[in-house]
Design a protein around this motif. Structure first.
Motif, short mmCIF file in Angstrom:
data_model
loop_
_atom_site.label_atom_id
_atom_site.label_comp_id
_atom_site.label_asym_id
_atom_site.label_seq_id
_atom_site.Cartn_x
_atom_site.Cartn_y
_atom_site.Cartn_z
N LYS A 101 67.45 20.48 28.95
CA LYS A 101 68.23 19.29 28.56
C LYS A 101 69.48 19.71 27.78
O LYS A 101 70.57 19.19 28.00
N VAL A 102 69.29 20.68 26.89
CA VAL A 102 70.43 21.17 26.09
C VAL A 102 71.42 21.89 27.01
O VAL A 102 72.65 21.71 26.91
N VAL A 103 70.90 22.70 27.94
CA VAL A 103 71.77 23.42 28.88
C VAL A 103 72.64 22.43 29.65
O VAL A 103 73.86 22.60 29.77
N GLU A 104 72.02 21.36 30.14
CA GLU A 104 72.80 20.38 30.92
C GLU A 104 73.82 19.66 30.05
O GLU A 104 74.97 19.47 30.46
N MET A 105 73.42 19.30 28.84
CA MET A 105 74.37 18.61 27.95
C MET A 105 75.57 19.49 27.63
O MET A 105 76.72 19.04 27.67
N VAL A 106 75.29 20.75 27.34
CA VAL A 106 76.38 21.64 26.93
C VAL A 106 77.27 21.98 28.13
O VAL A 106 78.50 21.88 28.05
N LEU A 107 76.64 22.36 29.25
CA LEU A 107 77.46 22.80 30.40
C LEU A 107 78.20 21.63 31.05
O LEU A 107 79.42 21.67 31.23
N SER A 108 77.45 20.58 31.45
CA SER A 108 78.09 19.46 32.16
C SER A 108 78.92 18.60 31.22
O SER A 108 79.89 17.98 31.65
N GLY A 109 78.52 18.56 29.96
CA GLY A 109 79.25 17.73 29.01
C GLY A 109 80.40 18.47 28.36
O GLY A 109 81.55 18.32 28.76
N LEU A 110 80.06 19.33 27.41
CA LEU A 110 81.11 19.95 26.59
C LEU A 110 81.98 20.94 27.35
O LEU A 110 83.20 20.82 27.38
N VAL A 111 81.35 21.94 27.99
CA VAL A 111 82.13 23.03 28.57
C VAL A 111 82.91 22.53 29.80
O VAL A 111 84.12 22.78 29.94
N ASN A 112 82.22 21.82 30.68
CA ASN A 112 82.88 21.33 31.89
C ASN A 112 84.10 20.46 31.55
O ASN A 112 85.19 20.67 32.09
N LYS A 113 83.91 19.54 30.65
CA LYS A 113 85.01 18.61 30.34
C LYS A 113 86.14 19.29 29.58
O LYS A 113 87.29 18.88 29.67
N ARG A 114 85.82 20.35 28.84
CA ARG A 114 86.89 21.09 28.14
C ARG A 114 87.81 21.73 29.18
O ARG A 114 89.04 21.68 29.07
N ILE A 115 87.21 22.31 30.22
CA ILE A 115 88.02 22.97 31.26
C ILE A 115 88.80 21.93 32.07
O ILE A 115 89.99 22.10 32.34
N VAL A 116 88.11 20.84 32.44
CA VAL A 116 88.77 19.77 33.21
C VAL A 116 90.00 19.25 32.45
O VAL A 116 91.10 19.14 33.01
N GLN A 117 89.80 19.00 31.17
CA GLN A 117 90.90 18.43 30.38
C GLN A 117 92.04 19.44 30.22
O GLN A 117 93.22 19.06 30.29
N ALA A 118 91.68 20.72 30.05
CA ALA A 118 92.72 21.75 29.90
C ALA A 118 93.57 21.82 31.18
O ALA A 118 94.80 21.92 31.11
N ILE A 119 92.93 21.77 32.33
CA ILE A 119 93.67 21.84 33.61
C ILE A 119 94.55 20.60 33.77
O ILE A 119 95.72 20.68 34.14
N ASN A 120 93.97 19.44 33.45
CA ASN A 120 94.73 18.20 33.63
C ASN A 120 95.91 18.12 32.68
O ASN A 120 96.96 17.56 33.03
N ARG A 121 95.79 18.72 31.51
CA ARG A 121 96.91 18.72 30.56
C ARG A 121 98.07 19.57 31.07
O ARG A 121 99.21 19.42 30.65
N GLN A 122 97.77 20.50 31.99
CA GLN A 122 98.83 21.33 32.58
C GLN A 122 99.38 20.70 33.86
O GLN A 122 100.13 21.33 34.61
N GLY A 123 98.95 19.48 34.16
CA GLY A 123 99.50 18.78 35.33
C GLY A 123 98.65 18.91 36.58
O GLY A 123 99.07 18.50 37.66
N GLY A 124 97.45 19.50 36.45
CA GLY A 124 96.56 19.57 37.61
C GLY A 124 95.70 18.32 37.71
O GLY A 124 95.77 17.43 36.86
N LYS A 125 94.91 18.27 38.80
CA LYS A 125 93.97 17.15 38.94
C LYS A 125 92.58 17.75 39.09
O LYS A 125 92.08 17.95 40.20
N ALA A 126 91.97 18.08 37.98
CA ALA A 126 90.65 18.69 38.00
C ALA A 126 89.58 17.61 38.02
O ALA A 126 89.75 16.55 37.42
#
Ligand code: X2W
Length: 287
Positions: A101-126
């Motif tokens: 449960k913790v693995v899913e929360m951390v990976l799909s929640g925190l880590v995944n969204k951090r990368i998605v947001q970083a890419i989108n802030r550079q003008g991508g569509k992650a």
């Protein structure tokens, strides 16, 4: 009115660099490049921003990047906060019901969204997904002793193709769906290898925190064949944490990936250096 000032050497060098990149840009037009972004390669916000810029640049020039991320250190941190003990056996986390449960929360929640947001802030569509989405990665249990650790056994990568041909950048968390509704924790390298093979990717870049595969004298080998990898492993030169990476590389090549590169994701512009310059980066493994 703006007048031309003395031509700064840096601008000339920039223009020359772009010009020299042309054959590489042509070579990788519409190439599928799977990038494993490990937790140890992630670093601070500045490093994340630089990674995201490189990914958006790749997409802008015609590459189809697919990110598969890890996040082992971030999972460790959260488990420690929650006072849940965690052990690794042969590089895989023993994963009980509370841990998954913790693995899913951390990976799909925190880590995944951090990368998605970083890419989108550079003008991508992650777009963030995990192996559960659209049944992309169906898993079976790896070993009863490891609990909810999964081995990818059925891949459905169509959703990834739909996303990247629509100019979106898929960012995948390494979780898989079991056949009876289980959630499986998949090693990030294993997941990236399975996804790259399912896509018959042109390149799998394994971004880690070491410079590449080293020979007996400790020097990074820039090009190797699977046979040379096997020999170095038998001799004990390839050992420890490098073994899961080289095993992933061999399996990916067997599965139809054209080449795998193991490189230091903390080095500035590692992906661009590898794809778009003659110099390359890290260790390239191909038949
Ligand atoms: C890994 C998944 C994350 C991962 C784990 O629980 O840590 C297993 O060990 P890195 O950052 O790529 O190491 N899963 C089964 O692989 O993260």
């Amino acid at each position: 009115m703006k007048k031309q000032t003395a031509m700064n050497r840096d601008w000339i060098a920039t223009a020359r660099t772009l010009s020299e990149a042309l054959p590489y840009l042509q070579r990788y037009d519409e190439a599928v490049v799977v990038i494993k972004f490990g937790g140890h390669a992630m670093g601070d916000d500045v490093a994340m921003e630089s990674f995201a810029r490189d990914i958006v640049l790749m997409q802008q020039v015609g590459v189809y990047p697919v990110i598969v991320h890890g996040g082992g250190p971030m999972i460790n941190e959260m488990l420690a906060k929650l006072d849940i003990k965690s052990d690794f056996v042969k590089g895989k986390r023993v994963t009980d019901e509370a841990t998954v449960k913790v693995v899913e929360m951390v990976l799909s929640g925190l880590v995944n969204k951090r990368i998605v947001q970083a890419i989108n802030r550079q003008g991508g569509k992650a777009v963030g997904l995990s192996g559960k989405d659209a049944n992309m990665m169906i898993c079976d249990q790896t070993d009863p002793d490891l609990g909810f650790v999964g081995t990818p056994s059925e891949m459905n990568p169509a959703v990834l193709r739909q996303l990247f041909t629509a100019e979106m950048i898929p960012v995948v968390a390494p979780l898989g769906a079991g056949r009876n509704g289980e959630t499986y924790n998949v090693n990030g390298d294993t997941a990236a290898g399975a996804i790259a093979a399912a896509l018959k990717a042109d390149r799998l870049l394994l971004l880690t925190d070491v410079a590449g595969v080293k020979d007996a004298s400790g020097e990074v080998v820039t090009e190797l064949t699977p046979d040379q990898i096997r020999a170095l492993t038998t001799e004990g030169v390839i050992a420890g944490g490098m073994i899961p990476k080289t095993e992933t590389a061999l399996a990916a090549i067997e599965g139809g990936v054209r080449a795998v590169v193991i490189l230091d994701g903390r080095a500035p512009n590692a992906c661009l250096l590898e794809l778009f310059t003659e110099h390359g980066a890290g260790s390239l493994i191909r038949q």
